[in-house]
Design a protein around this motif. Sequence first.
Motif, PDB file in Angstrom:
ATOM      1  N   LEU A 155       0.818  -1.218   0.000  1.00 40.67           N
ATOM      2  CA  LEU A 155       0.000   0.000   0.000  1.00 40.67           C
ATOM      3  C   LEU A 155       0.848   1.263   0.000  1.00 40.67           C
ATOM      4  CD1 LEU A 155      -2.804   1.329   0.118  1.00 40.67           C
ATOM      5  CD2 LEU A 155      -2.680   1.142   2.623  1.00 40.67           C
ATOM      6  N   ASP A 156       1.796   1.368   0.928  1.00 42.57           N
ATOM      7  CA  ASP A 156       2.598   2.593   1.011  1.00 42.57           C
ATOM      8  C   ASP A 156       3.396   2.824  -0.263  1.00 42.57           C
ATOM      9  OD1 ASP A 156       1.699   3.309   3.507  1.00 42.57           O
ATOM     10  OD2 ASP A 156       3.358   2.381   4.591  1.00 42.57           O
ATOM     11  N   THR A 157       3.977   1.746  -0.807  1.00 39.65           N
ATOM     12  CA  THR A 157       4.767   1.875  -2.031  1.00 39.65           C
ATOM     13  C   THR A 157       3.901   2.312  -3.203  1.00 39.65           C
ATOM     14  OG1 THR A 157       6.352   0.208  -1.297  1.00 39.65           O
ATOM     15  CG2 THR A 157       6.245   0.646  -3.662  1.00 39.65           C
ATOM     16  N   ALA A 158       2.718   1.694  -3.333  1.00 43.29           N
ATOM     17  CA  ALA A 158       1.818   2.052  -4.437  1.00 43.29           C
ATOM     18  C   ALA A 158       1.364   3.495  -4.325  1.00 43.29           C
ATOM     19  CB  ALA A 158       0.606   1.114  -4.449  1.00 43.29           C
ATOM     20  N   ALA A 159       1.080   3.952  -3.116  1.00 39.28           N
ATOM     21  CA  ALA A 159       0.649   5.337  -2.929  1.00 39.28           C
ATOM     22  C   ALA A 159       1.778   6.304  -3.269  1.00 39.28           C
ATOM     23  CB  ALA A 159       0.183   5.546  -1.491  1.00 39.28           C
ATOM     24  N   ARG A 160       2.986   5.977  -2.860  1.00 41.50           N
ATOM     25  CA  ARG A 160       4.138   6.826  -3.180  1.00 41.50           C
ATOM     26  C   ARG A 160       4.395   6.857  -4.682  1.00 41.50           C
ATOM     27  NH1 ARG A 160       7.149  10.058   0.581  1.00 41.50           N
ATOM     28  NH2 ARG A 160       6.550   9.358   2.658  1.00 41.50           N
ATOM     29  N   GLU A 161       4.253   5.718  -5.337  1.00 41.87           N
ATOM     30  CA  GLU A 161       4.474   5.675  -6.785  1.00 41.87           C
ATOM     31  C   GLU A 161       3.441   6.519  -7.523  1.00 41.87           C
ATOM     32  OE1 GLU A 161       4.486   1.529  -7.681  1.00 41.87           O
ATOM     33  OE2 GLU A 161       6.618   1.260  -7.166  1.00 41.87           O
TER      34      GLU A 161
END
Length: 272
Positions: A215-221
Motif C-alpha cells: 500500500l505505502d509503495t503504491a501510494a508513493r508511486e
Amino acid sequence: MTAPVSTPPSPDSADSWEEVGVRLEVEGELAVVTLCHPKRRNAQTPAMWRALAAVGRELPGTVRVVLLRAEGLSFSAGLDRAMFSPEGIPGELGFTALAAAPDQQLDGYIAEFQEAFTWWRRSDLITVAAVQGHAVGAGFQLALACDLRICALDAKFSMRETSLGLVPDLAGTKPLTDLVGYGRALEICATGRDVTAEEAAAIGLANLAVPNEELDTAARELAAALLAAPRNAVIETKALLQGAGGRSYDEQRSAERAAQARRLRDLAGLGD
C-alpha cells in the motif's frame, strides 16, 4: 432560551495537531498527512477535524500532491463513540448540546466540522488517500474527500450514519454519488454495509486495490507519477474534469479550448 455554547479554538501548531491524531510532513512538492492514533483506530473527534482543517490552511504553496495515510490496522474507525455518550468528550460539545443549539448555530458547528473534509479537492492540489482496514462513517468520508483512493486488500468502507439515525454530513455524499451513481450510493448509505476493496475497485470507488504490504509503495508511486507532469497542466486538467459533470458537451468543448489556449500561451511565454 438555550444557553450559547462554544467550541475550543483551532490548534495552531504541528505539535498540537499530533496530540489529537494528525501529523504533517512536507517533502518538497509532496505533503504526507498521517492519522496517528492507531491504538484508537484513528477514531475522529472535533479536535482532529480542527487539526485537519488547520493543515489545509498551513500547507506551503509549493505543495502539489497530498498523500493521506493512517497508522495501524485501520484507516479510521469513524467518529469517536464518546461523542454519543452523555459525558461526551471533555472540552467538546456532545450530541445533546449540539442538538440543543439554535438552528443557525448548529449549522455553523457542522460547517466547521466540514472544513476538515473540503480542502482536499482544491484546484491546486491532487490528493490521494491510502486506505487500509476499516474506513467507517467519518473515515469513509475522509477517504472520499480526496481526489484518488488506493486501498489495501483488507480495506472495508462503510457509511454507518444512517444506521445510527443520522445522515452522512461531512461532505461525502456528493463525491460518493459522483463515483458510484445514485442507486448504489443510496444502497451503500441506507444499509451501512461493508464495501470490500475488490468491490471498491470494481465500482470506481477506489482507483486501485493492492496487497497490504504494497500500500505505502503504491501510494508513493502514484504521488510521484502525479508530480511528474507540469503543475499548471495538471491544475487545468483537474478543473476541466471537475466541471465536466455540470457542463453540456458543447460547453465542455468550449472549456477545453479556453484551457488549451492558456496552456499554449503559457508554454510560448505569452501568458499574463
